[in-house]
Design a protein around this motif. Structure first.
Motif, PDB file in Angstrom:
ATOM      1  N   TYR A  21      30.296  -8.583  21.329  1.00 58.91           N
ATOM      2  CA  TYR A  21      30.007  -9.058  22.680  1.00 58.91           C
ATOM      3  C   TYR A  21      29.917  -7.888  23.660  1.00 58.91           C
ATOM      4  O   TYR A  21      29.072  -7.886  24.556  1.00 58.91           O
ATOM      5  CB  TYR A  21      31.082 -10.058  23.113  1.00 58.91           C
ATOM      6  CG  TYR A  21      30.854 -10.608  24.501  1.00 58.91           C
ATOM      7  CD1 TYR A  21      29.703 -11.323  24.811  1.00 58.91           C
ATOM      8  CD2 TYR A  21      31.772 -10.387  25.520  1.00 58.91           C
ATOM      9  CE1 TYR A  21      29.479 -11.808  26.078  1.00 58.91           C
ATOM     10  CE2 TYR A  21      31.563 -10.871  26.801  1.00 58.91           C
ATOM     11  CZ  TYR A  21      30.417 -11.581  27.078  1.00 58.91           C
ATOM     12  OH  TYR A  21      30.184 -12.052  28.349  1.00 58.91           O
ATOM     13  N   LYS A  22      30.778  -6.871  23.450  1.00 61.47           N
ATOM     14  CA  LYS A  22      30.707  -5.693  24.316  1.00 61.47           C
ATOM     15  C   LYS A  22      29.332  -5.045  24.210  1.00 61.47           C
ATOM     16  O   LYS A  22      28.698  -4.714  25.215  1.00 61.47           O
ATOM     17  CB  LYS A  22      31.788  -4.673  23.928  1.00 61.47           C
ATOM     18  CG  LYS A  22      33.123  -4.942  24.584  1.00 61.47           C
ATOM     19  CD  LYS A  22      34.127  -3.868  24.225  1.00 61.47           C
ATOM     20  CE  LYS A  22      34.759  -4.211  22.890  1.00 61.47           C
ATOM     21  NZ  LYS A  22      35.589  -3.122  22.353  1.00 61.47           N
ATOM     22  N   MET A  31      26.586  -6.465  23.280  1.00 63.56           N
ATOM     23  CA  MET A  31      25.613  -7.381  23.912  1.00 63.56           C
ATOM     24  C   MET A  31      25.524  -7.106  25.411  1.00 63.56           C
ATOM     25  O   MET A  31      24.428  -7.037  25.981  1.00 63.56           O
ATOM     26  CB  MET A  31      26.065  -8.839  23.737  1.00 63.56           C
ATOM     27  CG  MET A  31      25.682  -9.496  22.460  1.00 63.56           C
ATOM     28  SD  MET A  31      26.518 -11.122  22.295  1.00 63.56           S
ATOM     29  CE  MET A  31      25.976 -11.985  23.789  1.00 63.56           C
ATOM     30  N   CYS A  32      26.675  -6.964  26.039  1.00 55.95           N
ATOM     31  CA  CYS A  32      26.695  -6.723  27.488  1.00 55.95           C
ATOM     32  C   CYS A  32      26.068  -5.369  27.812  1.00 55.95           C
ATOM     33  O   CYS A  32      25.342  -5.228  28.801  1.00 55.95           O
ATOM     34  CB  CYS A  32      28.118  -6.804  28.025  1.00 55.95           C
ATOM     35  SG  CYS A  32      28.820  -8.461  27.937  1.00 55.95           S
ATOM     36  N   GLU A  33      26.346  -4.364  26.968  1.00 54.92           N
ATOM     37  CA  GLU A  33      25.759  -3.030  27.186  1.00 54.92           C
ATOM     38  C   GLU A  33      24.225  -3.119  27.128  1.00 54.92           C
ATOM     39  O   GLU A  33      23.529  -2.535  27.954  1.00 54.92           O
ATOM     40  CB  GLU A  33      26.244  -2.043  26.120  1.00 54.92           C
ATOM     41  CG  GLU A  33      27.722  -1.707  26.184  1.00 54.92           C
ATOM     42  CD  GLU A  33      28.064  -0.627  27.207  1.00 54.92           C
ATOM     43  OE1 GLU A  33      27.178  -0.209  27.973  1.00 54.92           O
ATOM     44  OE2 GLU A  33      29.246  -0.224  27.259  1.00 54.92           O
ATOM     45  N   ALA A  51      22.340  -5.905  27.530  1.00 52.95           N
ATOM     46  CA  ALA A  51      21.852  -6.774  28.607  1.00 52.95           C
ATOM     47  C   ALA A  51      21.782  -6.026  29.935  1.00 52.95           C
ATOM     48  O   ALA A  51      20.857  -6.226  30.725  1.00 52.95           O
ATOM     49  CB  ALA A  51      22.751  -8.004  28.737  1.00 52.95           C
ATOM     50  N   SER A  52      22.731  -5.122  30.150  1.00 51.03           N
ATOM     51  CA  SER A  52      22.763  -4.415  31.430  1.00 51.03           C
ATOM     52  C   SER A  52      21.655  -3.375  31.543  1.00 51.03           C
ATOM     53  O   SER A  52      21.460  -2.788  32.598  1.00 51.03           O
ATOM     54  CB  SER A  52      24.123  -3.737  31.615  1.00 51.03           C
ATOM     55  OG  SER A  52      24.252  -2.646  30.725  1.00 51.03           O
ATOM     56  N   ARG A  53      20.935  -3.140  30.437  1.00 49.90           N
ATOM     57  CA  ARG A  53      19.863  -2.135  30.433  1.00 49.90           C
ATOM     58  C   ARG A  53      18.469  -2.734  30.337  1.00 49.90           C
ATOM     59  O   ARG A  53      17.490  -2.023  30.152  1.00 49.90           O
ATOM     60  CB  ARG A  53      20.090  -1.151  29.281  1.00 49.90           C
ATOM     61  CG  ARG A  53      21.244  -0.189  29.526  1.00 49.90           C
ATOM     62  CD  ARG A  53      21.669   0.509  28.265  1.00 49.90           C
ATOM     63  NE  ARG A  53      22.687   1.509  28.531  1.00 49.90           N
ATOM     64  CZ  ARG A  53      23.996   1.242  28.608  1.00 49.90           C
ATOM     65  NH1 ARG A  53      24.413   0.007  28.451  1.00 49.90           N
ATOM     66  NH2 ARG A  53      24.859   2.211  28.849  1.00 49.90           N
ATOM     67  N   VAL A  54      18.360  -4.052  30.418  1.00 53.24           N
ATOM     68  CA  VAL A  54      17.055  -4.718  30.338  1.00 53.24           C
ATOM     69  C   VAL A  54      16.912  -5.623  31.548  1.00 53.24           C
ATOM     70  O   VAL A  54      17.746  -6.510  31.754  1.00 53.24           O
ATOM     71  CB  VAL A  54      16.959  -5.580  29.047  1.00 53.24           C
ATOM     72  CG1 VAL A  54      15.596  -6.264  28.967  1.00 53.24           C
ATOM     73  CG2 VAL A  54      17.213  -4.739  27.802  1.00 53.24           C
ATOM     74  N   PRO A 114      19.733  -9.669  23.434  1.00 54.47           N
ATOM     75  CA  PRO A 114      20.819  -8.730  23.097  1.00 54.47           C
ATOM     76  C   PRO A 114      21.607  -9.151  21.849  1.00 54.47           C
ATOM     77  O   PRO A 114      22.154  -8.301  21.151  1.00 54.47           O
ATOM     78  CB  PRO A 114      21.709  -8.749  24.342  1.00 54.47           C
ATOM     79  CG  PRO A 114      20.785  -9.112  25.454  1.00 54.47           C
ATOM     80  CD  PRO A 114      19.838 -10.114  24.851  1.00 54.47           C
ATOM     81  N   VAL A 115      21.664 -10.443  21.576  1.00 54.99           N
ATOM     82  CA  VAL A 115      22.401 -10.911  20.392  1.00 54.99           C
ATOM     83  C   VAL A 115      21.705 -10.420  19.119  1.00 54.99           C
ATOM     84  O   VAL A 115      22.358 -10.019  18.157  1.00 54.99           O
ATOM     85  CB  VAL A 115      22.511 -12.458  20.363  1.00 54.99           C
ATOM     86  CG1 VAL A 115      23.392 -12.914  19.215  1.00 54.99           C
ATOM     87  CG2 VAL A 115      23.024 -12.992  21.685  1.00 54.99           C
TER      88      VAL A 115
END
Lengths: 292, 292
Positions: B179-180, B182-184, B186-189, B213-214
């Motif tokens: 999940y971490k 995934m967040c990394e 997601a924060s770049r797209v 991201p998944v």
């Protein structure tokens, strides 16, 4: 989500005067809380409801109620109905860990939640949204997790009933049943609706768009199978500041479509900016209490 | 993501003739795979690369290579470089569980991945995207999880090295380090970039926007701390059908900004529609092999 659309039109008109959303609170003058209630579509917490709470709990209502720091709600009367009937419910509140320690403003929902847990003797889940802070602040995942751990210490110090309280970090806990509920919520909210509620822009990263379901699902008991297994109808009451209302407007819209109860809310105004000279932490607290 | 934008312009122009994305494959005539290579910006798998693979592994290349079922790649030569130097890598492939059992088309990446695991003796992670199917098909979470379990049986039957293979369902496994990451990602797209790559519309639910991201993060070893702890530089090779390329174009763009290697890809064409009468499963298989 049709009702929200109407609400959001007003939102846009008033946006010029005051901005209140989960990430920004600003105003040209004083925050007009009556306008906020009207715009968000929640209800004012009135004397009758507070008197009823006093009668049911046989306790003087918390100073934050008497002073109307908590001034708005959604379905709080239904929570009292449930309590009167002997039905169970639980509390959900949280914290976006953006600084090392909590200041008094941050403590308001926790101090109030402790009172609610004391008088109702109910379970409580506390969400540390370290992922939200990662998405919105310029911090690393590890820094957000560290702040979550630091903030947890301050939260624990409020004195919750440890046999009834579950504090969790999103980075640690998301997955399994929680992730399933996230997907259920996400599949029921369109991008256009999310823009209406949260005001996302195309330049925003997709982490922001993904986040609202993360904050929504602690409202559903099935997100915590180790706590509430077989109690999928347990109602949830959320004490929070009113800027968090958009998350739960979305949640309440989606809940019945997932076969769940809508969470109830009890909402505070914002911590007033202090204009006085503060010689020490004790004075700070005294001046705050006096100002009510 | 600037390079992608150019690529995506062509995408739009050719969209009228043939549609190839992770959720839809259709064409007025035959699929033009050369155009796809050009549009996606991957490379053609040529004789020289296949000969080099044969030399390095001392094994006849798999029939899917000789017949060019796997016909395109990204950085496959670099994987061979790594192998020649004695550097490690791992394999990642997956399945969106949308039916009870796998047909031959579904088996192509798995049969080929088994060959890659055999010749390179490398670890393999297999992602069952039960969450993706929940977002895109009209199925319940429980049904998607059931299909994932059913599909896992067919996948296991391919005969992977059980000491080197990790099969996981997103609903079960997402959380923690996964999940971490995934967040990394997601924060770049941005949402605009996601629209460019995947063609989302405002009416699409936010689950779709959240999903890429998944599928991206199994490409990063740190998503599997119980498998690859301390091996954050381990390279990843992804055998897949070419319709999955958009996910990994995004992943490859983001990877270096997260301090990770870009995953390499080896990409197959689609399983040809069979026009012949099929008397039994054995004939079906024989006719397929003959048609190469």
């Amino acid at each position: 989500m049709a009702a929200t659309t109407e609400v959001e039109k007003k939102n846009l008109e008033e946006e010029a005067e005051q901005v209140v959303n989960p990430w920004e609170v600003s105003s040209k003058g004083k925050i007009d809380y009556d306008k906020l209630i009207d715009r968000f579509g929640c209800q004012k917490l009135d004397d009758a409801l507070i008197s009823r709470l006093e009668r049911l709990t046989s306790r003087t209502p918390h100073v934050f109620l008497r002073r109307r720091v908590f001034f708005a709600h959604r379905d709080f009367a239904e929570i009292l109905d449930a309590y009167e009937r002997g039905d169970k419910f639980y509390l959900y509140t949280g914290r976006g860990p953006s600084s090392e320690s909590l200041h008094l403003g941050h403590l308001i929902p926790f101090m109030f939640t402790k009172y609610l847990q004391d008088v109702f003797k109910v379970p409580l889940v506390i969400q540390l949204t370290d992922d939200e802070k990662f998405f919105w602040k310029n911090l690393t995942v590890e820094e957000c997790r560290r702040l979550a751990r630091e903030n947890a210490k301050d939260i624990i110090a409020c004195g919750f009933d440890i046999s009834k309280t579950f504090i969790f970090s999103d980075f640690n806990y998301v997955g399994g049943s929680f992730y399933k509920n996230m997907c259920e919520v996400a599949s029921r909210v369109t991008y256009n609706q999310a823009v209406g509620i949260f005001g996302f822009a195309g330049e925003d990263h997709i982490g922001k768009v993904s986040f609202p379901p993360v904050q929504a699902v602690p409202s559903f008991p099935s997100s915590f199978p180790h706590l509430f297994s077989g109690k999928e109808n347990l109602r949830c009451l959320i004490p929070c500041a009113i800027d968090q209302d958009p998350y739960f407007r979305m949640t309440r819209d989606v809940a019945p479509r997932m076969g769940f109860n809508k969470p109830a809310l009890i909402e505070s105004l914002f911590f007033p900016a202090l204009q006085v000279f503060l010689c020490c932490k004790t004075c700070y607290f005294i001046k705050l209490i006096k100002s009510y």
